[in-house]
Motif scaffolding. Sequence first.
Motif, mmCIF file in Angstrom:
data_model
loop_
_atom_site.group_PDB
_atom_site.id
_atom_site.type_symbol
_atom_site.label_atom_id
_atom_site.label_comp_id
_atom_site.label_asym_id
_atom_site.label_seq_id
_atom_site.Cartn_x
_atom_site.Cartn_y
_atom_site.Cartn_z
ATOM 1 N N ALA C 71 0.824 -1.180 -0.106
ATOM 2 C CA ALA C 71 -0.110 -0.143 0.009
ATOM 3 C C ALA C 71 0.842 1.165 0.045
ATOM 4 O O ALA C 71 2.213 1.267 0.302
ATOM 5 N N PRO C 72 0.261 2.313 -0.408
ATOM 6 C CA PRO C 72 1.276 3.600 -0.674
ATOM 7 C C PRO C 72 1.358 4.295 0.533
ATOM 8 O O PRO C 72 0.563 4.146 1.584
ATOM 9 N N VAL C 74 1.991 8.313 1.386
ATOM 10 C CA VAL C 74 1.964 9.300 0.769
ATOM 11 C C VAL C 74 1.945 10.506 1.572
ATOM 12 O O VAL C 74 1.402 10.582 2.752
ATOM 13 N N VAL C 85 0.725 9.906 5.360
ATOM 14 C CA VAL C 85 -0.555 8.932 5.510
ATOM 15 C C VAL C 85 -0.373 7.778 4.841
ATOM 16 O O VAL C 85 0.199 7.618 3.970
ATOM 17 N N GLY C 86 -1.254 6.899 5.227
ATOM 18 C CA GLY C 86 -1.455 5.560 4.594
ATOM 19 C C GLY C 86 -0.506 4.425 5.417
ATOM 20 O O GLY C 86 -0.737 4.193 6.471
ATOM 21 N N ASN C 87 0.296 3.955 4.507
ATOM 22 C CA ASN C 87 1.276 2.750 4.996
ATOM 23 C C ASN C 87 2.464 3.403 5.633
ATOM 24 O O ASN C 87 3.406 3.529 5.193
ATOM 25 N N GLY C 131 2.091 -5.422 1.803
ATOM 26 C CA GLY C 131 0.865 -5.766 2.181
ATOM 27 C C GLY C 131 0.299 -4.336 2.360
ATOM 28 O O GLY C 131 0.552 -3.074 1.865
ATOM 29 N N GLY C 132 -0.711 -4.003 3.239
ATOM 30 C CA GLY C 132 -1.521 -2.822 3.469
ATOM 31 C C GLY C 132 -1.046 -1.897 4.506
ATOM 32 O O GLY C 132 -1.442 -0.748 4.349
ATOM 33 N N GLY C 133 -0.704 -2.473 5.379
ATOM 34 C CA GLY C 133 -0.016 -1.666 6.476
ATOM 35 C C GLY C 133 -1.301 -1.050 7.451
ATOM 36 O O GLY C 133 -2.267 -1.655 7.563
ATOM 37 N N ASN C 135 -2.472 1.986 7.625
ATOM 38 C CA ASN C 135 -3.260 3.163 7.355
ATOM 39 C C ASN C 135 -3.565 4.287 7.997
ATOM 40 O O ASN C 135 -4.551 4.581 8.601
ATOM 41 N N GLY C 136 -2.291 4.601 8.583
ATOM 42 C CA GLY C 136 -2.500 5.928 9.612
ATOM 43 C C GLY C 136 -1.985 6.945 9.078
ATOM 44 O O GLY C 136 -1.969 7.470 8.060
ATOM 45 N N ALA C 137 -1.634 7.935 10.120
ATOM 46 C CA ALA C 137 -1.032 9.057 10.000
ATOM 47 C C ALA C 137 0.176 9.406 10.874
ATOM 48 O O ALA C 137 0.018 8.841 11.946
ATOM 49 N N PRO C 154 -5.717 4.432 13.123
ATOM 50 C CA PRO C 154 -7.237 4.018 13.387
ATOM 51 C C PRO C 154 -7.613 2.543 13.142
ATOM 52 O O PRO C 154 -8.394 1.995 13.677
ATOM 53 N N VAL C 155 -6.509 1.812 12.352
ATOM 54 C CA VAL C 155 -6.705 0.272 12.019
ATOM 55 C C VAL C 155 -6.252 -0.391 13.413
ATOM 56 O O VAL C 155 -6.690 -1.246 13.894
ATOM 57 N N ASP C 157 -5.304 0.989 16.085
ATOM 58 C CA ASP C 157 -5.517 1.822 17.340
ATOM 59 C C ASP C 157 -4.324 1.942 18.297
ATOM 60 O O ASP C 157 -4.458 2.160 19.462
#
Lengths: 277, 277, 277
Positions: C71-72, C74, C85-87, C131-133, C135-137, C154-155, C157
């Motif tokens: 996952a990116p 960015v 943010v993201g991965n 993979g997706g990681g 998805n945070g900031a 938030p994935v 927590d």
Amino acid sequence: GDARFGIVHDSSVSADNTGIHNRFTLNIDAATETDSGLEFFARVRVRGENTGVDGDPVTPGNQANASGVSAPRVGVRAGGVEVAVGNIKGAIEEMPGLYGGEVGLTALGDLNAVAKTTRTSDNWDMFSSAGGGANGAEVLYSGNGISGHLSHSPVSDRTALFAAYEQDTWFVAGGYQTGDLSIDDKVILTAGATFGNFGVGAGYADNDGTEKWRLSGTARVGAATVLTAFVADDESATETLWGVGFNHDLGGAEFVGGVVSDEDGENQADLGLRFNF
Amino acid sequence: GDARFGIVHDSSVSADNTGIHNRFTLNIDAATETDSGLEFFARVRVRGENTGVDGDPVTPGNQANASGVSAPRVGVRAGGVEVAVGNIKGAIEEMPGLYGGEVGLTALGDLNAVAKTTRTSDNWDMFSSAGGGANGAEVLYSGNGISGHLSHSPVSDRTALFAAYEQDTWFVAGGYQTGDLSIDDKVILTAGATFGNFGVGAGYADNDGTEKWRLSGTARVGAATVLTAFVADDESATETLWGVGFNHDLGGAEFVGGVVSDEDGENQADLGLRFNF
Amino acid sequence: GDARFGIVHDSSVSADNTGIHNRFTLNIDAATETDSGLEFFARVRVRGENTGVDGDPVTPGNQANASGVSAPRVGVRAGGVEVAVGNIKGAIEEMPGLYGGEVGLTALGDLNAVAKTTRTSDNWDMFSSAGGGANGAEVLYSGNGISGHLSHSPVSDRTALFAAYEQDTWFVAGGYQTGDLSIDDKVILTAGATFGNFGVGAGYADNDGTEKWRLSGTARVGAATVLTAFVADDESATETLWGVGFNHDLGGAEFVGGVVSDEDGENQADLGLRFNF
């Protein structure tokens, strides 16, 4: 390619209704030209994203998705004619003005597109950015302001066509789709014009009997900012659709945001940054 | 990399027996050299395709497949010796002449390969273009017309070897494979020679007792066109295998087509365009 | 990117306890800069590997895995501040000294990392290579020897933070993590210093009450070889953890190996080659 990131909000989701959005798109283009001037090309796309709400996981234990690599689109072009097979672009998707009036970082559900209704959803073939696509064939023509596109997929059993005429400051386009499923039948008309700092657009579609129309406008305010708004009526939606958005040029990237009201009158909004590379 | 697209036909499929084929192959090669002259390398491959018939979906609702990125092949070379691990190429797959007599855009089932029979299928290790491969190890040598290749995979439990001698206009090669499964035992012999505009080739294999032989020939007709034909006998097939094909050079791309007759006497054919980039 | 290959051994596995390891990592980095000096960036990573033991298949019929595209991640950076943010990379993962004392080609289970214990495993957010990681900031700062990093997902927590001060020959760092799951609570301290050809490091963590400490040292022996050793005590492990390893510079690649003793006193070892490209 391009990338974008920001915040998305969907008031119709009861919990976790605000999320972090990001998307990455990298086109891998290959091409070669024969001595006689035929240009052969192939494209796959690397796409990764988290939409931020809805489909993507926001509960503990779930993982976000890896990026995908699309199925290829492969073809040949010469003069103004292009023939391609595989993960085709699709004639409806490529029709000028289909996405006229688009607002926001993420397009916020493409409520402005007259070919997409609550009843039919977005039932046309388009290039799949991280998946297999429609494995079809298509022919495109462009020259002297006239453009046309015919596409067919034996996977979706859809055949679609558009023809358009574009000048510097205005365009008109007509699209048609027929499919094995009658719900895939569509007739679409779009038009647009610009007047200095202002632009207007309109669209109409008969989606297997479900009519949708859209009016939209843009206004340049200041040197770097454009405002966009649309209003649309979808026969299969409870409420009138509308959206407003802005796009501020950062000189190499864009600051973008928008708000829309969907078929139930619920609001979705987003705000973020977008750039090309 | 390279790409190709066209039409494939299989008379043994009752419905939808003609399909659109496309394939995209992009090798991502990385390499570095030490001060002492060792060259380290790694490769993954991006592969996307729709075969057009058989495995790929042609019914509505099914989607075609996304592209895949292969497992890596990683290794080091110095002088004429190369050592690699991971997604190995495999000694049988790389043996000169194995695919001698190949016809068509898509190779049409590789009926010309004597190591592939109706009973055993293509039971040898090869680089997986979009998957994991055999996760083995291999040693290759090439120099002064002599080449050799030894490969082993603990996943497939196959060990394979070839040795070959090549001159400008002819070659001979011998291959051997043994495995934990007795069906994987193979002895293979191939040879080929060219005479001006003509070429001939032959192959023989004992595939765990199932014998297969192949004779093939090529003829250059005109400046840009080559015809290829083969006939093969597979002890485990009902019918004699044969194929004819052509390859026309477009000066930067190729126009290619072929017809084969398979183990049941059914025909497969293809026609299309192929290019490198 | 980089790649590595070699042999790995795990004495705790009863059969097939020695395997072929390889890994390929290619970062695809995209960036653009605005007129005002903001640098926007995006990264996805292509990762393929076979670990050689444990998770990866070594039985006939099973196939190894294809490579994945992450996952990116960015974001945007300006001055010493970066927002992404993201991965996300994750603050704990990026904390200086977390992996101090690492040995071997494959890091051999990261037993030297004080944030990883037998009870909690490696329960922090990190960039997912295929993979997706999470998805945070995250926000990163670096300047004048001071660095800091705050991340939230938030994935998972989890919210994590580190602050560090680094000079030419020494550093100290402190990390903190809190999560919805109490097992994710962590306090981490690391430090390190170098004295000519020698280096020392130490780490301590309270992982939701499970304490772990680590001492490590490195010694340069000869012009191109570095030895590394660590000893660690994990309250939730039966045995004391230790490891020794070497790293020999080939002038463009590295010859690397190591041995560790894990929580049960079982040994793992590896040996191989590593290079950047």
